[in-house]
Design a protein around this motif. Structure first.
Motif, PDB file in Angstrom:
ATOM      1  N   ALA A 159       9.061  -1.925   4.354  1.00 30.73           N
ATOM      2  CA  ALA A 159       7.931  -1.347   3.609  1.00 30.73           C
ATOM      3  C   ALA A 159       7.049  -2.511   3.164  1.00 30.73           C
ATOM      4  O   ALA A 159       7.565  -3.512   2.643  1.00 30.73           O
ATOM      5  CB  ALA A 159       8.453  -0.586   2.396  1.00 30.73           C
ATOM      6  N   LEU A 160       5.756  -2.406   3.380  1.00 30.72           N
ATOM      7  CA  LEU A 160       4.847  -3.481   2.950  1.00 30.72           C
ATOM      8  C   LEU A 160       4.839  -3.570   1.421  1.00 30.72           C
ATOM      9  O   LEU A 160       4.908  -2.538   0.738  1.00 30.72           O
ATOM     10  CB  LEU A 160       3.422  -3.184   3.427  1.00 30.72           C
ATOM     11  N   THR A 161       4.715  -4.783   0.906  1.00 30.92           N
ATOM     12  CA  THR A 161       4.618  -4.938  -0.548  1.00 30.92           C
ATOM     13  C   THR A 161       3.196  -4.557  -0.994  1.00 30.92           C
ATOM     14  O   THR A 161       2.251  -4.635  -0.209  1.00 30.92           O
ATOM     15  CB  THR A 161       4.857  -6.398  -0.973  1.00 30.92           C
ATOM     16  N   PRO A 162       3.051  -4.178  -2.273  1.00 31.62           N
ATOM     17  CA  PRO A 162       1.701  -3.856  -2.771  1.00 31.62           C
ATOM     18  C   PRO A 162       0.713  -5.004  -2.524  1.00 31.62           C
ATOM     19  O   PRO A 162      -0.448  -4.777  -2.182  1.00 31.62           O
ATOM     20  CB  PRO A 162       1.928  -3.628  -4.269  1.00 31.62           C
ATOM     21  N   GLU A 163       1.184  -6.243  -2.627  1.00 30.27           N
ATOM     22  CA  GLU A 163       0.286  -7.389  -2.422  1.00 30.27           C
ATOM     23  C   GLU A 163      -0.193  -7.463  -0.970  1.00 30.27           C
ATOM     24  O   GLU A 163      -1.352  -7.752  -0.682  1.00 30.27           O
ATOM     25  CB  GLU A 163       1.014  -8.677  -2.813  1.00 30.27           C
ATOM     26  N   SER A 164       0.715  -7.183  -0.039  1.00 28.69           N
ATOM     27  CA  SER A 164       0.313  -7.187   1.374  1.00 28.69           C
ATOM     28  C   SER A 164      -0.619  -6.025   1.681  1.00 28.69           C
ATOM     29  O   SER A 164      -1.557  -6.172   2.464  1.00 28.69           O
ATOM     30  CB  SER A 164       1.542  -7.133   2.282  1.00 28.69           C
ATOM     31  N   ILE A 165      -0.365  -4.872   1.057  1.00 25.25           N
ATOM     32  CA  ILE A 165      -1.265  -3.732   1.271  1.00 25.25           C
ATOM     33  C   ILE A 165      -2.661  -4.113   0.771  1.00 25.25           C
ATOM     34  O   ILE A 165      -3.657  -3.908   1.450  1.00 25.25           O
ATOM     35  CB  ILE A 165      -0.726  -2.472   0.556  1.00 25.25           C
ATOM     36  N   ARG A 166      -2.708  -4.761  -0.418  1.00 25.27           N
ATOM     37  CA  ARG A 166      -4.013  -5.186  -0.957  1.00 25.27           C
ATOM     38  C   ARG A 166      -4.694  -6.162  -0.014  1.00 25.27           C
ATOM     39  O   ARG A 166      -5.868  -6.044   0.282  1.00 25.27           O
ATOM     40  CB  ARG A 166      -3.821  -5.858  -2.322  1.00 25.27           C
ATOM     41  N   SER A 167      -3.938  -7.141   0.500  1.00 24.90           N
ATOM     42  CA  SER A 167      -4.619  -8.156   1.315  1.00 24.90           C
ATOM     43  C   SER A 167      -4.979  -7.610   2.697  1.00 24.90           C
ATOM     44  O   SER A 167      -5.966  -8.034   3.289  1.00 24.90           O
ATOM     45  CB  SER A 167      -3.823  -9.459   1.382  1.00 24.90           C
ATOM     46  N   ASN A 168      -4.238  -6.623   3.193  1.00 27.22           N
ATOM     47  CA  ASN A 168      -4.608  -6.023   4.490  1.00 27.22           C
ATOM     48  C   ASN A 168      -5.777  -5.035   4.358  1.00 27.22           C
ATOM     49  O   ASN A 168      -6.372  -4.639   5.359  1.00 27.22           O
ATOM     50  CB  ASN A 168      -3.405  -5.307   5.110  1.00 27.22           C
ATOM     51  N   ALA A 169      -6.114  -4.643   3.093  1.00 27.26           N
ATOM     52  CA  ALA A 169      -7.173  -3.653   2.885  1.00 27.26           C
ATOM     53  C   ALA A 169      -8.508  -4.130   3.459  1.00 27.26           C
ATOM     54  O   ALA A 169      -9.305  -3.336   3.959  1.00 27.26           O
ATOM     55  CB  ALA A 169      -7.316  -3.346   1.400  1.00 27.26           C
ATOM     56  N   ARG A 170      -8.724  -5.462   3.421  1.00 25.23           N
ATOM     57  CA  ARG A 170     -10.032  -5.958   3.909  1.00 25.23           C
ATOM     58  C   ARG A 170     -10.197  -5.749   5.407  1.00 25.23           C
ATOM     59  O   ARG A 170     -11.307  -5.750   5.931  1.00 25.23           O
ATOM     60  CB  ARG A 170     -10.222  -7.439   3.525  1.00 25.23           C
ATOM     61  N   TYR A 171      -9.102  -5.578   6.149  1.00 26.77           N
ATOM     62  CA  TYR A 171      -9.260  -5.344   7.593  1.00 26.77           C
ATOM     63  C   TYR A 171      -9.762  -3.935   7.891  1.00 26.77           C
ATOM     64  O   TYR A 171     -10.382  -3.699   8.911  1.00 26.77           O
ATOM     65  CB  TYR A 171      -7.929  -5.498   8.347  1.00 26.77           C
ATOM     66  N   TRP A 172      -9.390  -2.985   7.007  1.00 23.69           N
ATOM     67  CA  TRP A 172      -9.562  -1.562   7.373  1.00 23.69           C
ATOM     68  C   TRP A 172     -10.403  -0.788   6.376  1.00 23.69           C
ATOM     69  O   TRP A 172     -10.391   0.446   6.384  1.00 23.69           O
ATOM     70  CB  TRP A 172      -8.183  -0.879   7.542  1.00 23.69           C
ATOM     71  N   GLY A 173     -11.126  -1.498   5.481  1.00 26.66           N
ATOM     72  CA  GLY A 173     -12.043  -0.806   4.577  1.00 26.66           C
ATOM     73  C   GLY A 173     -11.356  -0.090   3.432  1.00 26.66           C
ATOM     74  O   GLY A 173     -11.765   1.017   3.066  1.00 26.66           O
ATOM     75  N   GLY A 174     -10.303  -0.652   2.902  1.00 23.80           N
ATOM     76  CA  GLY A 174      -9.692  -0.081   1.696  1.00 23.80           C
ATOM     77  C   GLY A 174      -8.201   0.128   1.839  1.00 23.80           C
ATOM     78  O   GLY A 174      -7.687   0.321   2.941  1.00 23.80           O
TER      79      GLY A 174
END
Ligand code: GLP
Length: 245
Positions: A159-174
């Motif tokens: 499961a992705l960590t909240p921090e990784s979800i936040r940093s991956n958000a810039r690839y996909w617009g949120g």
């Protein structure tokens, strides 16, 4: 910092991209039928463009063998967020790496743990990696080896960590568009690589790069495994390298 580690600091973005591309090509050309893994993320995009612009005619791409570094889990084969499609578009397709030479995670495998086992078994036969090119996440992750991952880990689902979800958000617009699960090569798969090139750019990576390379070797900072292996080149721009030079 380990004594076998080579640190290269690029003056600007253009030098970073060209240096990354030349390092990759020099390393691959010193090997036979090399098995390589390449990262996604913003950091390597310029390197891919430089590889295509400067080196696309090299014969090495015809025999290159590629293996996925990491992937989101649960996406259909045509989902534009797939890392396998990202690397194909930016690098493998323009360099004409044969499709049959690409071993990619199947994101929508019905049993994602079995998919991870399939990768480990494949690596036992066809590995180890000759070259791992990796980026570093702002939380110290390498691929999707999140803080707390055992150094002995093989390929695994997570499961992705909240921090990784936040940093991956810039690839996909949120954040809402970021898948919550992933599958990744493990730290043991990566540590077995004969050569490793780490790419880090921007001030946002400066703290974590220093912790990874000069701090304690700990599962809290997965990238700290880099201190335990040989043949590692760190390519950083001045902003990312500010606390290690
Ligand atoms: C992503 C990828 C990693 C990548 C890292 C850094 O989550 N899964 O493989 O190295 O984060 O990305 P960026 O280069 O965009 O900072």
């Amino acid at each position: 910092m380990s004594s076998g580690m080579r640190i290269i600091v690029a003056e600007d973005e253009q030098e970073f991209n060209l240096r990354a591309a030349s390092l990759v090509v020099e390393t691959l050309e010193s090997l036979n039928n090399p098995l390589v893994t390449f990262p996604t993320g913003m950091t390597p995009l310029g390197m891919y463009r430089a590889l295509v612009a400067e080196y696309r005619d090299r014969p090495l791409w015809r025999t290159l063998r590629f293996v996925s570094l990491d992937e989101y889990a649960g996406l259909p084969p045509d989902d534009p967020r797939l890392f396998s499609l990202w690397v194909a578009k930016e690098c493998l397709d323009p360099l004409s790496v044969p499709l049959e030479n690409r071993m990619c995670f199947v994101s929508n495998a019905s049993d994602i743990d079995a998919e991870a086992r399939r990768m480990n078994e494949w690596l036992l036969i066809h590995g180890p990696l000759d070259l791992a090119v990796v980026g570093i996440g702002s939380n110290g992750h390498i691929a999707f080896n999140e803080p707390g991952t055992a150094f002995e880990s093989g390929a695994h689902a997570l499961a992705l960590t909240p921090e990784s979800i936040r940093s991956n958000a810039r690839y996909w617009g949120g954040e809402d568009h970021v898948p919550r699960h992933g599958i990744t090569l493990g730290l043991a798969n990566l540590a077995a690589a004969r050569h490793t090139i780490v790419l880090a750019s921007g001030a946002g990576k400066s703290d974590i790069l220093a912790r990874a390379l000069t701090g304690p070797v700990t599962v809290d900072v997965p990238a700290s495994y880099l201190q335990t292996i040989s043949n590692v080149s760190i390519l950083a721009d001045k902003a990312a390298a500010q606390y290690i030079i």
